[in-house]
Scaffold this motif. Sequence first.
Motif, short mmCIF file in Angstrom:
data_model
loop_
_atom_site.label_atom_id
_atom_site.label_comp_id
_atom_site.label_asym_id
_atom_site.label_seq_id
_atom_site.Cartn_x
_atom_site.Cartn_y
_atom_site.Cartn_z
N UNK A 30 41.38 78.14 35.73
CA UNK A 30 42.36 77.59 36.67
C UNK A 30 41.41 76.62 37.57
N UNK A 31 40.29 76.81 38.09
CA UNK A 31 39.39 76.05 38.75
C UNK A 31 39.28 74.72 38.00
N UNK A 32 38.99 74.98 36.75
CA UNK A 32 38.36 73.74 36.00
C UNK A 32 39.50 72.95 35.43
N UNK A 33 40.92 73.45 35.15
CA UNK A 33 41.75 72.37 34.61
C UNK A 33 42.74 72.01 35.70
N UNK A 34 43.08 72.88 36.57
CA UNK A 34 43.85 72.69 37.80
C UNK A 34 43.07 71.73 38.79
N UNK A 35 41.94 71.94 38.74
CA UNK A 35 40.96 71.30 39.62
C UNK A 35 40.96 69.76 39.53
N UNK A 36 40.97 69.47 38.14
CA UNK A 36 40.96 67.86 38.01
C UNK A 36 42.45 67.11 38.34
N UNK A 37 43.39 68.00 38.13
CA UNK A 37 44.83 66.94 38.61
C UNK A 37 44.76 67.35 40.01
N UNK A 38 44.26 68.28 40.77
CA UNK A 38 44.07 68.34 42.14
C UNK A 38 43.10 67.16 42.67
N UNK A 39 42.07 66.97 41.87
CA UNK A 39 41.26 65.90 42.29
C UNK A 39 41.93 64.52 42.07
N UNK A 40 42.60 64.34 41.08
CA UNK A 40 43.47 62.92 40.87
C UNK A 40 44.36 62.76 42.05
N UNK A 41 45.09 63.97 42.56
CA UNK A 41 45.77 63.97 44.05
C UNK A 41 44.80 63.49 45.15
N UNK A 42 43.64 63.94 44.90
CA UNK A 42 42.95 63.57 46.30
C UNK A 42 42.31 62.19 46.18
N UNK A 43 42.25 61.61 44.81
CA UNK A 43 42.08 60.02 44.78
C UNK A 43 43.23 59.25 45.11
N UNK A 44 44.45 59.73 45.14
CA UNK A 44 45.55 59.02 44.87
C UNK A 44 45.81 58.03 45.65
N UNK A 45 45.85 58.38 47.22
CA UNK A 45 46.05 56.99 47.94
C UNK A 45 45.09 56.07 48.15
N UNK A 46 43.79 56.42 47.66
CA UNK A 46 42.73 55.27 47.83
C UNK A 46 42.98 54.34 46.46
N UNK A 47 43.93 54.64 45.54
CA UNK A 47 43.95 53.70 44.38
C UNK A 47 45.15 52.76 44.58
N UNK A 48 45.06 51.41 43.96
CA UNK A 48 46.07 50.70 44.10
C UNK A 48 47.57 51.20 43.97
N UNK A 49 48.60 50.82 44.83
CA UNK A 49 49.93 51.13 44.56
C UNK A 49 50.43 50.46 43.14
N UNK A 50 51.32 51.08 42.75
CA UNK A 50 51.96 50.55 41.55
C UNK A 50 51.23 51.06 40.17
N UNK A 51 50.91 50.27 39.31
CA UNK A 51 50.42 50.63 37.72
C UNK A 51 49.26 51.66 38.02
N UNK A 52 48.23 51.41 39.01
CA UNK A 52 47.24 52.39 38.92
C UNK A 52 47.66 53.75 39.15
N UNK A 53 48.45 53.96 40.39
CA UNK A 53 48.86 55.19 40.80
C UNK A 53 49.85 55.82 39.58
N UNK A 54 50.78 55.01 39.12
CA UNK A 54 51.56 55.54 37.98
C UNK A 54 50.75 56.05 36.83
N UNK A 55 49.71 55.40 36.48
CA UNK A 55 48.63 55.70 35.46
C UNK A 55 48.23 57.07 35.82
N UNK A 56 47.56 57.05 36.92
CA UNK A 56 46.76 58.40 37.17
C UNK A 56 47.80 59.65 37.26
#
Length: 347
Positions: A30-56
Amino acid sequence: MFGFGTEYEGLAFWLPLVWSALLALAVAMYVVIDGFDLGVGILFTAARPGNWRDRMMLSVAPIWDGNETWLVLGGGGLFAVFSVAYAILLPALYLPLILMLIALIFRGVAFEFRFKAETSQPIWDNAFHYGSLVATFAQGMVLGAFVQGFQIEGRGFTGGALDWLTPFSVMTGIGLVCGYGLLGATWCVMKTSGELEIWSRIKAKQFLAGTVISMAIVSAWVPFLGRDIQWRWFSWPNVLFVAPVPLLTAFVCWRIWKNLEDGRTASPFLQTIALFLLGFLGLAISLFPYIVPPSMTIWQAANATSALQFALIGYSVVMPMTLAYTAYAYWVFRGKLEENVDPGSYH
């Protein structure tokens, strides 16, 4: 190596060991494989809106809900075979666990609504980000509280409702945010391309630095918690057996940084998983065989031998199936996302 003794014999000795290994596997998965998608969420609002967030979001959308199956396996297994520990740990950790579950709900709803939203998309972006951030921080505080130990009398928790909230648990919460951020950033390095991949490399280095600093602070803090953890790590001859763990940890951190510099794509993510597994091993060295630190062992908390045997039959079917469909899902959705991917193609 540590000289633990037990009066239990035969199946009463071995079954709790087998079950502790199975539950440790479920939690680690759980920690490893749910950890990375939680990590994507942690990064999310720092990324550019639109295509970047869509791809993430699209990089984790096909697999995120399957990742959380391991959380159910771990919690369900704890209730099935170590019900005394379950009855102690839940009252001690009600508030951070409820906070985590509420955050996961917001995050899960954001997955479903964001792709269909137009004017309200920023709301769901924030729900995804803050849900991931709060859930991660709550998990880190649970970890810190577990390492500190619990006040128990007989077979019940006798501490206060806020015993989990300490400077140490806050530090472990910050450390896990950095760690999951590193997992999420290296996942994006592996799954995306172009400017988003370059940006993810920069973020991965930042989170790696934060993870290393957090691990150093927590490692230096733990011996002062008033437990025998210091003896386990620094007494002779234990030090001969445990010294490879911090040495390997330092080596893996260096390799992650080097591979990010060299433009590798998959290696940083896989090595970050190795870093988490080394941390998990360090936790096992510090706490085993206590399932409710500092005094209740896995043998004291185990249910009747017959109950452990019966539950093991179910687990022997469910766990391989879960491993199989997890591996299959990752194989099907392997490779990088195209830069001009259409979000509608996934929904």
